[in-house]
Design a protein around this motif. Sequence first.
Motif, PDB file in Angstrom:
ATOM      1  N   ASP A 278      32.416  39.094  39.052  1.00 11.52           N
ATOM      2  CA  ASP A 278      33.105  38.266  38.064  1.00 11.52           C
ATOM      3  C   ASP A 278      34.247  39.059  37.440  1.00 11.52           C
ATOM      4  OD1 ASP A 278      31.647  35.745  37.974  1.00 11.52           O
ATOM      5  OD2 ASP A 278      29.966  36.903  37.171  1.00 11.52           O
ATOM      6  N   PHE A 279      35.425  38.450  37.408  1.00 13.06           N
ATOM      7  CA  PHE A 279      36.586  39.033  36.739  1.00 13.06           C
ATOM      8  C   PHE A 279      36.900  38.225  35.481  1.00 13.06           C
ATOM      9  CE2 PHE A 279      37.865  40.307  41.195  1.00 13.06           C
ATOM     10  CZ  PHE A 279      37.817  41.681  40.983  1.00 13.06           C
ATOM     11  N   ASP A 280      37.235  38.958  34.419  1.00 13.23           N
ATOM     12  CA  ASP A 280      37.765  38.361  33.194  1.00 13.23           C
ATOM     13  C   ASP A 280      38.927  39.224  32.738  1.00 13.23           C
ATOM     14  OD1 ASP A 280      35.641  36.220  32.116  1.00 13.23           O
ATOM     15  OD2 ASP A 280      34.548  37.900  32.983  1.00 13.23           O
ATOM     16  N   ALA A 281      39.986  38.604  32.221  1.00 13.07           N
ATOM     17  CA  ALA A 281      41.117  39.386  31.732  1.00 13.07           C
ATOM     18  C   ALA A 281      41.862  38.624  30.649  1.00 13.07           C
ATOM     19  CB  ALA A 281      42.069  39.743  32.870  1.00 13.07           C
ATOM     20  N   VAL A 282      42.393  39.379  29.692  1.00 15.03           N
ATOM     21  CA  VAL A 282      43.243  38.820  28.638  1.00 15.03           C
ATOM     22  C   VAL A 282      44.432  39.756  28.433  1.00 15.03           C
ATOM     23  CG1 VAL A 282      41.416  37.552  27.442  1.00 15.03           C
ATOM     24  CG2 VAL A 282      41.847  39.949  26.848  1.00 15.03           C
ATOM     25  N   THR A 283      45.522  39.203  27.898  1.00 14.38           N
ATOM     26  CA  THR A 283      46.747  39.972  27.721  1.00 14.38           C
ATOM     27  C   THR A 283      47.391  39.638  26.376  1.00 14.38           C
ATOM     28  OG1 THR A 283      48.909  40.489  28.701  1.00 14.38           O
ATOM     29  CG2 THR A 283      48.157  38.221  28.870  1.00 14.38           C
ATOM     30  N   ASP A 284      48.234  40.559  25.877  1.00 12.56           N
ATOM     31  CA  ASP A 284      48.961  40.269  24.638  1.00 12.56           C
ATOM     32  C   ASP A 284      50.426  39.911  24.892  1.00 12.56           C
ATOM     33  OD1 ASP A 284      49.992  42.751  25.298  1.00 12.56           O
ATOM     34  OD2 ASP A 284      49.360  43.756  23.458  1.00 12.56           O
ATOM     35  N   GLN A 285      50.854  39.939  26.177  1.00 12.99           N
ATOM     36  CA  GLN A 285      52.178  39.459  26.574  1.00 12.99           C
ATOM     37  C   GLN A 285      52.029  38.740  27.908  1.00 12.99           C
ATOM     38  OE1 GLN A 285      55.607  42.213  26.491  1.00 12.99           O
ATOM     39  NE2 GLN A 285      54.278  43.715  25.482  1.00 12.99           N
ATOM     40  N   SER A 286      52.938  37.839  28.187  1.00  9.20           N
ATOM     41  CA  SER A 286      52.908  37.166  29.495  1.00  9.20           C
ATOM     42  C   SER A 286      53.049  38.211  30.595  1.00  9.20           C
ATOM     43  CB  SER A 286      54.038  36.145  29.592  1.00  9.20           C
ATOM     44  OG  SER A 286      53.836  35.103  28.660  1.00  9.20           O
ATOM     45  N   THR A 287      52.163  38.155  31.570  1.00  9.64           N
ATOM     46  CA  THR A 287      52.136  39.162  32.628  1.00  9.64           C
ATOM     47  C   THR A 287      51.671  38.514  33.929  1.00  9.64           C
ATOM     48  OG1 THR A 287      51.400  41.429  33.144  1.00  9.64           O
ATOM     49  CG2 THR A 287      49.748  39.944  32.194  1.00  9.64           C
ATOM     50  N   LEU A 288      51.498  39.347  34.953  1.00 13.36           N
ATOM     51  CA  LEU A 288      50.991  38.893  36.247  1.00 13.36           C
ATOM     52  C   LEU A 288      49.608  39.482  36.480  1.00 13.36           C
ATOM     53  CD1 LEU A 288      54.152  39.461  38.496  1.00 13.36           C
ATOM     54  CD2 LEU A 288      53.404  37.307  37.453  1.00 13.36           C
ATOM     55  N   ILE A 289      48.765  38.730  37.160  1.00 15.18           N
ATOM     56  CA  ILE A 289      47.453  39.257  37.521  1.00 15.18           C
ATOM     57  C   ILE A 289      47.004  38.656  38.850  1.00 15.18           C
ATOM     58  CG2 ILE A 289      46.205  37.482  36.187  1.00 15.18           C
ATOM     59  CD1 ILE A 289      44.138  39.736  35.559  1.00 15.18           C
ATOM     60  N   ASN A 290      46.463  39.515  39.690  1.00 15.22           N
ATOM     61  CA  ASN A 290      45.880  39.104  40.964  1.00 15.22           C
ATOM     62  C   ASN A 290      44.919  40.206  41.364  1.00 15.22           C
ATOM     63  OD1 ASN A 290      45.348  37.734  43.324  1.00 15.22           O
ATOM     64  ND2 ASN A 290      47.114  38.547  44.420  1.00 15.22           N
ATOM     65  N   LEU A 291      43.634  39.967  41.163  1.00 15.28           N
ATOM     66  CA  LEU A 291      42.613  40.991  41.365  1.00 15.28           C
ATOM     67  C   LEU A 291      41.803  40.700  42.620  1.00 15.28           C
ATOM     68  CD1 LEU A 291      41.303  41.062  37.687  1.00 15.28           C
ATOM     69  CD2 LEU A 291      42.918  42.670  38.718  1.00 15.28           C
ATOM     70  N   THR A 292      41.325  41.771  43.268  1.00 18.61           N
ATOM     71  CA  THR A 292      40.438  41.578  44.416  1.00 18.61           C
ATOM     72  C   THR A 292      39.482  42.749  44.554  1.00 18.61           C
ATOM     73  OG1 THR A 292      40.370  40.841  46.736  1.00 18.61           O
ATOM     74  CG2 THR A 292      41.814  42.692  46.247  1.00 18.61           C
ATOM     75  N   GLN A 293      38.364  42.489  45.223  1.00 16.77           N
ATOM     76  CA  GLN A 293      37.408  43.530  45.597  1.00 16.77           C
ATOM     77  C   GLN A 293      37.709  43.904  47.044  1.00 16.77           C
ATOM     78  OE1 GLN A 293      35.000  45.248  47.078  1.00 16.77           O
ATOM     79  NE2 GLN A 293      34.654  46.386  45.208  1.00 16.77           N
ATOM     80  N   HIS A 294      37.938  45.210  47.275  1.00 19.60           N
ATOM     81  CA  HIS A 294      38.463  45.667  48.566  1.00 19.60           C
ATOM     82  C   HIS A 294      37.410  46.414  49.394  1.00 19.60           C
ATOM     83  CE1 HIS A 294      41.531  47.136  51.409  1.00 19.60           C
ATOM     84  NE2 HIS A 294      42.385  46.319  50.823  1.00 19.60           N
ATOM     85  N   ALA A 295      36.186  45.875  49.437  1.00 19.30           N
ATOM     86  CA  ALA A 295      35.161  46.474  50.287  1.00 19.30           C
ATOM     87  C   ALA A 295      35.508  46.281  51.761  1.00 19.30           C
ATOM     88  CB  ALA A 295      33.799  45.858  49.999  1.00 19.30           C
ATOM     89  N   TYR A 296      35.192  47.295  52.561  1.00 19.39           N
ATOM     90  CA  TYR A 296      35.274  47.206  54.015  1.00 19.39           C
ATOM     91  C   TYR A 296      33.839  47.033  54.524  1.00 19.39           C
ATOM     92  CZ  TYR A 296      40.031  49.331  54.113  1.00 19.39           C
ATOM     93  OH  TYR A 296      41.368  49.623  53.965  1.00 19.39           O
ATOM     94  N   PHE A 297      33.568  45.896  55.147  1.00 19.54           N
ATOM     95  CA  PHE A 297      32.226  45.613  55.645  1.00 19.54           C
ATOM     96  C   PHE A 297      32.110  45.933  57.133  1.00 19.54           C
ATOM     97  CE2 PHE A 297      32.687  42.770  51.993  1.00 19.54           C
ATOM     98  CZ  PHE A 297      31.505  43.002  51.311  1.00 19.54           C
ATOM     99  N   ASN A 298      30.962  46.468  57.490  1.00 13.72           N
ATOM    100  CA  ASN A 298      30.550  46.554  58.885  1.00 13.72           C
ATOM    101  C   ASN A 298      29.069  46.231  58.889  1.00 13.72           C
ATOM    102  OD1 ASN A 298      29.629  47.345  61.462  1.00 13.72           O
ATOM    103  ND2 ASN A 298      31.373  48.726  61.713  1.00 13.72           N
ATOM    104  N   LEU A 299      28.723  45.014  59.285  1.00 17.51           N
ATOM    105  CA  LEU A 299      27.349  44.541  59.142  1.00 17.51           C
ATOM    106  C   LEU A 299      26.383  45.219  60.105  1.00 17.51           C
ATOM    107  CD1 LEU A 299      27.812  40.708  58.499  1.00 17.51           C
ATOM    108  CD2 LEU A 299      27.691  42.587  56.848  1.00 17.51           C
ATOM    109  N   ALA A 300      26.900  45.972  61.060  1.00 13.46           N
ATOM    110  CA  ALA A 300      26.039  46.772  61.930  1.00 13.46           C
ATOM    111  C   ALA A 300      25.672  48.101  61.263  1.00 13.46           C
ATOM    112  CB  ALA A 300      26.724  47.039  63.262  1.00 13.46           C
ATOM    113  N   GLY A 301      26.369  48.443  60.203  1.00 13.02           N
ATOM    114  CA  GLY A 301      26.195  49.724  59.521  1.00 13.02           C
ATOM    115  C   GLY A 301      27.545  50.395  59.371  1.00 13.02           C
ATOM    116  N   HIS A 302      27.737  51.076  58.244  1.00 14.10           N
ATOM    117  CA  HIS A 302      29.069  51.612  57.918  1.00 14.10           C
ATOM    118  C   HIS A 302      29.608  52.562  58.982  1.00 14.10           C
ATOM    119  CE1 HIS A 302      28.183  55.863  56.732  1.00 14.10           C
ATOM    120  NE2 HIS A 302      26.963  55.382  56.622  1.00 14.10           N
ATOM    121  N   ASN A 303      28.721  53.213  59.718  1.00 12.00           N
ATOM    122  CA  ASN A 303      29.147  54.210  60.710  1.00 12.00           C
ATOM    123  C   ASN A 303      28.912  53.732  62.136  1.00 12.00           C
ATOM    124  OD1 ASN A 303      26.395  54.249  60.538  1.00 12.00           O
ATOM    125  ND2 ASN A 303      26.173  56.461  60.308  1.00 12.00           N
TER     126      ASN A 303
END
Length: 355
Positions: free
Chosen positions: A165-190
Amino acid sequence: MKYHISQHHWGNFNNQQIFRYQLSNDHGVKVSITNFGAAIQSLSVPDHQGNMADVVLGYDDLQGYVDDQFYIGTIVGRFANRIAGGKVEINGTTHQLTVKDGGFHHHGGKVGFNKKVWQSQSFNNEDGVGVILEYLSKDGEEGFPGNLTTTVTYTLNNHSQLIVDFDAVTDQSTLINLTQHAYFNLAGHNNGSILDHQLQLPLADYLPVNAMQVPEGTITPVSGTPFDFTEPTAIGKRINDDNPQLVLSRGYDHSWVVKKQDSAELKLAATVFEPTSKRVLNVFTTEPAIHIYTGNFLDETCIGKQNSNYPFRSGLCLETQHYPDAPNKPHFPSTVLNPGEQFKSRTIFEFGVND
């Protein structure tokens, strides 16, 4: 319901303490979160025989994340993905963001959220176990206006869901674009290549990119293209096709359209199936896009957990987010956040098996 959480001191960075939190549920699912970059450091889930494997790429120690060049497991912000030119107009005022050599803003700038120390605290309640992390991005950081307070909450529940869950607030007009950057390998990380993973995207359109790898601006049907994953398809089946978009990006590094307008509706954006382990990952999101990245810039120089090499195409990123280059494309869902508004976003990574 039985949840467990532990907290360990993991090191220091710029005179700030770094912790690693380890979460677990009734089913043996275990997740480790660190407050450096708000990163998912490990994520162990069972296969169809009950055998556990860590299915995210990562590093054994803090220094790995300090040195990391691939955004492995981290939160990306204040603006994930790319903005062409780096010069943006927000409510009539022009701002110059930091840019890379190619002339575009990328993943939050020179020192993005992935390299920040987040304030953190754990929780354990009837809904699950987790960690709340908060970071104050000050006015002018990487060229962005406004003091932006961002909170990311990770929750592990007994449905084997990791909720972000992402939540964000600002005191000036701004830009926001958030992401979770996990690299998945469902066979195992290695376990090497992710090209045998079967990907299904119940999505009809994607965003072709230009030479700068930002969207051209068209919302294009996937039908008849290598970007059609409406039926489960091995990632490697068409990845080496002589398609200009694939050649340009060295594989998949594109956004698919989940919604054409912002809404709080949670939608299924992707399903991934690994044939050997039979592990399944479903991704649900309130975000209007999912960016699929097939680890095209990983190489033998990337050494991760257990001294494992993470080679070319050994991890799959499922980055739920707004459309890249949205500030330059008025017809894309807006990434402007104004004072008095609250940015909210939810993504669920749900794990299971399919016998």
